[in-house]
Design a protein around this motif. Structure first.
Motif: not given
Length: 202
Positions: A20-31, A84-87, A188-193
């Protein structure tokens, strides 16, 4: 005392890094901040589902229907691996062309991904199926259950809104643009992990 204890435990659960944290932070920073907030709404809806089911006896359901626990774990693991694959694909694409400015995806995509990320989050299943359930025994009345439900949802919205606000700041966005491919690879590594851990340790 019960509300204070649950609030503290839930805050610790929210603050510990996870999908959850990684998705929100990555979305905020990249989009954009708007898309990050849509992700927050999706995650909060997922928390509403988990909290509601936990208050109705999630731990009892999982005990009596072991197969359901297996299905949730495997399904969640597959979804996290797909994320993870999408990232990873996004990170590879950035090697082939300059990183574009924040792109706004199709309306509702961040909301849906936020919802699915939370529902497939191993932390949510473990937390609401065991830790949270310890505090909501049969001696808890209906009024207190509703109070706990509203508190959990409110705390979730406030925390992830703060995360979205911080990571959508111009300085954070500039840092992301410089390190985008490496951040996406790490995510991506974290999500796949997370996904593989769910599948193979279910």
């Amino acid at each position: 005392m019960l509300f204070l204890t649950v609030a503290l435990v839930h805050l610790i659960a929210l603050m510990s890094p996870g999908p959850d944290f990684f998705f929100v932070s990555q979305t905020a920073a990249s989009r954009s901040h708007r898309e990050a907030m849509m992700a927050v709404v999706g995650i909060s809806l997922g928390i509403m589902v988990w909290a509601g089911v936990a208050l109705m006896g999630l731990h009892l359901i999982l005990q009596k229907m072991a197969w359901l626990h297996q299905v949730i774990m495997v399904g969640g693991g597959i979804y996290l691996c797909w994320m993870g694959c999408q990232l990873l694909r996004s990170a590879r694409a950035q090697n082939m062309q300059p990183a574009p400015e924040a792109q706004v995806p199709m309306a509702g995509r961040s909301f849906l991904r936020g919802l699915l990320t939370n529902l497939s989050n191993p932390k949510s299943l473990i937390y609401f199926g065991s830790v949270f359930s310890m505090f909501v025994g049969d001696n808890i009345g209906t009024g207190m259950r509703w109070g706990l439900f509203l508190m959990i949802v409110t705390e979730t919205v406030v925390w992830f809104s703060l995360v979205a606000m911080i990571f959508s700041l111009p300085a954070m966005r500039r840092s992301y643009q410089r390190l985008a491919k490496w951040i996406d690879r790490l995510a991506s590594v974290l999500f796949i992990g997370f996904g593989l851990h769910l599948i193979f340790t279910r």
